[in-house]
Design an enzyme around this catalytic site. Structure first.
Site, PDB file in Angstrom:
ATOM      1  N   GLU A 146       0.670  -1.477  -7.447  1.00 34.82           N
ATOM      2  CA  GLU A 146      -0.488  -0.781  -7.452  1.00 34.82           C
ATOM      3  C   GLU A 146      -0.559   0.308  -7.882  1.00 34.82           C
ATOM      4  O   GLU A 146      -0.843   1.257  -7.176  1.00 34.82           O
ATOM      5  CB  GLU A 146      -0.779  -0.064  -5.407  1.00 34.82           C
ATOM      6  CG  GLU A 146       0.505  -0.929  -4.896  1.00 34.82           C
ATOM      7  CD  GLU A 146      -0.105  -0.806  -3.372  1.00 34.82           C
ATOM      8  OE1 GLU A 146      -0.086   0.310  -2.847  1.00 34.82           O
ATOM      9  OE2 GLU A 146       0.374  -1.023  -2.323  1.00 34.82           O
ATOM     10  N   GLU A 248       4.762  -7.079   0.020  1.00 37.49           N
ATOM     11  CA  GLU A 248       5.016  -6.113   1.246  1.00 37.49           C
ATOM     12  C   GLU A 248       3.557  -6.782   2.391  1.00 37.49           C
ATOM     13  O   GLU A 248       2.997  -6.920   2.085  1.00 37.49           O
ATOM     14  CB  GLU A 248       4.287  -4.964   0.933  1.00 37.49           C
ATOM     15  CG  GLU A 248       5.159  -3.909   0.535  1.00 37.49           C
ATOM     16  CD  GLU A 248       4.226  -2.257   0.023  1.00 37.49           C
ATOM     17  OE1 GLU A 248       3.285  -1.816   0.615  1.00 37.49           O
ATOM     18  OE2 GLU A 248       4.806  -1.804  -0.966  1.00 37.49           O
TER      19      GLU A 248
END
Ligand SMILES: *[C@@H]1O[C@H](CO)[C@@H](O)[C@H](O)[C@H]1NC(C)=O
Ligand SMILES: *[C@@H]1O[C@H](CO)[C@@H](O)[C@H](O)[C@H]1NC(C)=O
Length: 434
Positions: A146, A248
């Site tokens: 990220e 995730e």
């Protein structure tokens, strides 16, 4: 003879880990050495921020319970390359569990707004690879997590690709097995699918990711494949050139979690293009995503040998009810057979063009030259001509498909717990989207 004793133990340890077949990426799938397709049924595992793979007894207790859940992979965000991981890696191997390891450490991140890729970072990433490559149950390495969370941070993407280039170079120069090297992206509507295409475009595999993974919280029970936005994710993943999976997932609003999305990911809707999912996360902590706990919460300020941030971080894992059993029963229903490697033709997958830049969105215009090691970021990429704004496919399926999804509520992240206040302040920004 102390040292040779240790060396012998290390060799025996490594031999035990060899019990698992290694995994490689071929086309858009993972395959075991035997040619059987591998689907990730994973759990995010970071009990403590520094390195959760150094306490062999703790790893054994967790691996045993994870095995009952049906887990075959863990994802670890931070490790310390100087530590010995043999006991933990063997404990997970003995339970049939592979590992995905992030190469970046706390001070070697590629920063989103002032990206760098310098020799310090190269050496730190390489040290993690050197420390873990000997374990056959390493499924892959992430070069970042990220890094890009808003549109104008897309200028950091060439730095991500530069890190892939140099970690592949390191892997090749050392003669290591081709452990897949990839990236874990935030689910940002304006950047999807440009980032996944950019990291695999241009035709030069030496600087493209071996896999792409997405942290997505789009599916919040109770919902459906179409309403959740997964149908759009699937559309963008059809015939992707490398394996793609969820690094995730597990929206906890409103909760309890039913994990119904697992049936879509591993079922007929998505399993021909996706390689599985990692559930966020093993340990229960303030952000309330845990599948197990090591005891009831304590005061946030409480201290103890294994207590940090208001939670015990070691001990006997106790399932969180009903989430743990909900996931267990979902995974028990899933047995995707996939394809045998001998029946699979990687030429079915397609390389995409490097995306052109769009107004207020993706800012990297085409297949730009990658930064060399140590090249200073000037923001100059943003001066390339911006193409006529194009509407991306993200809006094609209605509002759910255009939503950026991150953990909710904004987490008091696991990696902040126990950290010094100063470092936590700096880290807050980077872990917010984790
Ligand atoms: C290399 O990059 C890291 C991470 O951004 C940074 O902390 C460090 O100061 C840089 N080192 C040099 C020598 O530029
Ligand atoms: C990037 O975008 C954010 C959010 O829109 C904005 O606050 C920030 O000023 C922008 N940064 C630059 C360098 O344009």
């Amino acid at each position: 003879m102390k040292f040779s004793g240790i060396a012998a133990a290390a060799i025996l340890g490594a031999a035990a880990a060899n019990a698992l077949e290694t995994i490689s990426a071929v086309g858009n799938k993972f395959f075991l050495e035997s040619g059987k397709q591998f689907f990730v049924k994973g759990i995010a595992y970071q009990l403590v921020e520094e390195d959760p793979l150094v306490d062999g007894e703790q790893c054994s207790r967790d691996a045993a319970l994870m095995k009952t859940l049906g887990t075959n992979t863990i994802r670890v965000y931070h490790v310390d390359a100087t530590k010995d991981h043999t006991k933990c890696m063997n404990a997970f191997a003995d339970a049939g569990i592979y590992t995905l390891i992030d190469l970046d450490t706390f001070d070697t991140y590629i920063l989103p707004t002032a990206p760098s890729w310098n020799q310090t970072q190269v050496d730190a990433y390489a040290a993690v690879m050197d420390a873990f490559i000997k374990y056959d149950n390493v499924l892959g390495f992430f070069v970042g997590n990220e890094i890009i969370a808003i549109a104008n941070q897309s200028l950091a993407a060439p730095y991500i690709k530069a890190s892939v280039r140099d970690m592949k170079k390191h892997r090749e120069s050392k003669g290591y097995r081709k452990v897949p090297i990839g990236y874990s992206a935030a689910d940002i509507a304006e950047l999807r699918p440009m980032l996944q295409d950019y990291l695999t475009c241009g035709g030069d595999d030496s600087q493209n990711v071996d896999f792409f993974a997405l942290n997505s919280y789009e599916w919040c029970d109770v919902t459906t494949y179409d309403v959740s936005g997964y149908a759009n994710l699937q559309k963008q993943a059809v015939n992707f050139p490398v394996p793609i999976f969820f690094s995730e997932t597990g929206c906890n609003v409103p909760g309890p979690r039913l994990f119904d999305d697992q049936q879509a990911i591993f079922g007929k809707e998505m399993s021909s293009d996706w390689s599985g999912a990692i559930i966020y996360e093993w340990i229960e902590e303030a952000n309330h995503y845990g599948l197990i706990s090591y005891g009831p919460p304590v005061a946030p300020t409480a201290t103890g040998s294994n207590i940090r941030g208001g939670f015990s971080r070691a001990g006997t894992p106790t399932p969180v009810s009903p989430d743990f059993n909900n996931l267990k029963s979902q995974w028990a229903k899933i047995t995707p057979s996939g394809v045998a490697q001998s029946d699979y033709s990687p030429s079915l997958v397609s390389t995409r063009a490097c995306p052109t830049s769009t107004q207020d969105g993706w800012l990297v215009n085409g297949n730009v030259a990658l930064p060399s090691i140590g090249q200073v970021f000037t923001g100059a990429l943003s001066t390339v001509p911006i193409a006529t704004p194009t509407t991306t496919t993200t809006s094609a399926l209605g509002s759910a498909a255009t939503t950026s999804t991150t953990k909710n509520p904004a987490p008091a992240n696991k990696e902040i717990a126990g950290m010094s206040a100063g470092l936590a302040g700096v880290m807050l920004f980077f872990t917010f989207w984790l």
